[in-house]
Design a protein around this motif. Structure first.
Motif, PDB file in Angstrom:
ATOM      1  N   GLY A  10       4.626 -42.537 -51.076  1.00  0.00           N
ATOM      2  CA  GLY A  10       4.796 -41.265 -51.274  1.00  0.00           C
ATOM      3  C   GLY A  10       3.793 -40.370 -50.047  1.00  0.00           C
ATOM      4  N   TYR A  11       3.762 -39.211 -49.844  1.00  0.00           N
ATOM      5  CA  TYR A  11       3.330 -38.671 -48.956  1.00  0.00           C
ATOM      6  C   TYR A  11       2.637 -37.342 -49.188  1.00  0.00           C
ATOM      7  N   GLY A  12       2.374 -37.271 -50.419  1.00  0.00           N
ATOM      8  CA  GLY A  12       1.681 -35.835 -50.962  1.00  0.00           C
ATOM      9  C   GLY A  12       0.384 -35.859 -51.193  1.00  0.00           C
ATOM     10  N   ALA A  13      -0.181 -35.042 -51.817  1.00  0.00           N
ATOM     11  CA  ALA A  13      -1.747 -34.695 -51.818  1.00  0.00           C
ATOM     12  C   ALA A  13      -2.473 -35.888 -52.411  1.00  0.00           C
ATOM     13  N   VAL A  14      -1.947 -36.578 -53.270  1.00  0.00           N
ATOM     14  CA  VAL A  14      -2.627 -37.933 -53.774  1.00  0.00           C
ATOM     15  C   VAL A  14      -2.505 -38.867 -52.702  1.00  0.00           C
ATOM     16  N   ALA A  15      -1.472 -39.193 -52.027  1.00  0.00           N
ATOM     17  CA  ALA A  15      -1.326 -40.044 -50.953  1.00  0.00           C
ATOM     18  C   ALA A  15      -2.449 -39.847 -49.878  1.00  0.00           C
ATOM     19  N   GLU A  16      -2.609 -38.475 -49.552  1.00  0.00           N
ATOM     20  CA  GLU A  16      -3.347 -38.317 -48.422  1.00  0.00           C
ATOM     21  C   GLU A  16      -4.915 -38.730 -48.944  1.00  0.00           C
ATOM     22  N   SER A  21      -9.274 -42.736 -47.994  1.00  0.00           N
ATOM     23  CA  SER A  21     -10.067 -43.689 -48.589  1.00  0.00           C
ATOM     24  C   SER A  21      -9.785 -44.983 -48.245  1.00  0.00           C
ATOM     25  N   LEU A  22      -8.543 -45.392 -48.058  1.00  0.00           N
ATOM     26  CA  LEU A  22      -8.335 -46.813 -47.698  1.00  0.00           C
ATOM     27  C   LEU A  22      -8.583 -47.094 -46.129  1.00  0.00           C
ATOM     28  N   LYS A  23      -8.707 -45.985 -45.369  1.00  0.00           N
ATOM     29  CA  LYS A  23      -8.840 -46.297 -43.963  1.00  0.00           C
ATOM     30  C   LYS A  23     -10.356 -46.503 -43.504  1.00  0.00           C
ATOM     31  N   GLN A  24     -11.160 -46.437 -44.737  1.00  0.00           N
ATOM     32  CA  GLN A  24     -12.677 -46.434 -44.634  1.00  0.00           C
ATOM     33  C   GLN A  24     -13.066 -47.771 -44.784  1.00  0.00           C
TER      34      GLN A  24
END
Length: 64
Positions: A10-16, A21-24
């Protein structure tokens, strides 16, 4: 260090929220975004520096 390889479905608000978070986390590598529409998936991937987009989540294991 072994990094956990993660595909975001997915690529919606929750995916953002998940992507930011995961990139950190140094122990996580975002490897793909999966979604039914190619253009939004590519835009999401570009924003989060994710190399691969997939259009069908049944292919995740085959592709990664």
């Amino acid at each position: 260090m072994n990094r956990l390889r993660v595909a975001i479905v997915g690529y919606g608000a929750v995916a953002e929220i998940h992507a930011r978070s995961l990139k950190q986390r140094p122990d996580v590598e975002l490897v793909a975004v999966v979604g039914p529409r190619p253009d939004p998936a590519r835009d999401f991937a570009a924003r989060h520096e994710i190399a691969q987009t997939l259009s069908d989540n049944t292919r995740i294991e085959d592709e990664l």
